[in-house]
Design a protein around this motif. Sequence first.
Motif, short mmCIF file in Angstrom:
data_model
loop_
_atom_site.label_atom_id
_atom_site.label_comp_id
_atom_site.label_asym_id
_atom_site.label_seq_id
_atom_site.Cartn_x
_atom_site.Cartn_y
_atom_site.Cartn_z
N ARG A 1 36.18 16.23 15.97
CA ARG A 1 36.65 16.92 16.96
C ARG A 1 37.98 16.49 17.59
O ARG A 1 38.68 17.13 18.05
CB ARG A 1 35.47 17.16 18.10
N ALA B 1 35.94 13.86 23.19
CA ALA B 1 35.37 13.81 21.68
C ALA B 1 35.20 12.47 21.36
O ALA B 1 33.90 12.03 20.51
CB ALA B 1 36.10 14.60 20.77
N ASN C 1 32.34 12.15 18.44
CA ASN C 1 32.60 13.15 17.46
C ASN C 1 34.30 12.95 17.04
O ASN C 1 35.11 13.54 17.44
CB ASN C 1 32.49 14.44 18.31
#
Length: 186
Positions: free
Chosen positions: A14, A6, A11
């Motif tokens: 996440r 992630a 991200n």
Amino acid sequence: RAAAQAEQQGNQLRAARALGAATTTAVRLGRYQKAIQSGTRSLELYTASAEPARSDLTAWASVHAQLGAAYRLVGDLTRARQVLEEGLEFAKTRLSGRREGQVEGYLLNGLAKVAYGQQDYQTSLARSTQAAQYFEDAEAHLPPRAPERLRTRMRRWMAMALYGIGRAQLALKHPDEADAAFDKSL
């Protein structure tokens, strides 16, 4: 591994969630250094994230609780208190509703354990008392059709707070008050 992927994909939320889950798991498995490492990184990622969802805010507060527990369990009571107090402030300022009280109560229980470990029995008693009040109030205000598992969780957390009250009362040489708290926890 999920957190690393992630992060590579950019991200952050996440990755923070995955590291938060790793923190909880590591604490439960007694891998406290791993919990400290994962929890610290999770908090960094949550802090750097743009706009976390409401569920992320609760998870963020939970990381504070787990990281504080890990520090307490390795004997770093000063750092444990700091992380738990940051979590409590976070919960008071960023969370709202029933969950806020649950998170706050859980963090207060953690702070009570740290204070007890530091032989600050008066603070331990105060924190445990606050936590017990949160959970007692939360259970009393559950809707009639609330799941039994939720009621059980509230009672379990309240029993932990009452146990903390009893321990602190014993340390303060108040055996009658300690017995009352222990009796109520059953």
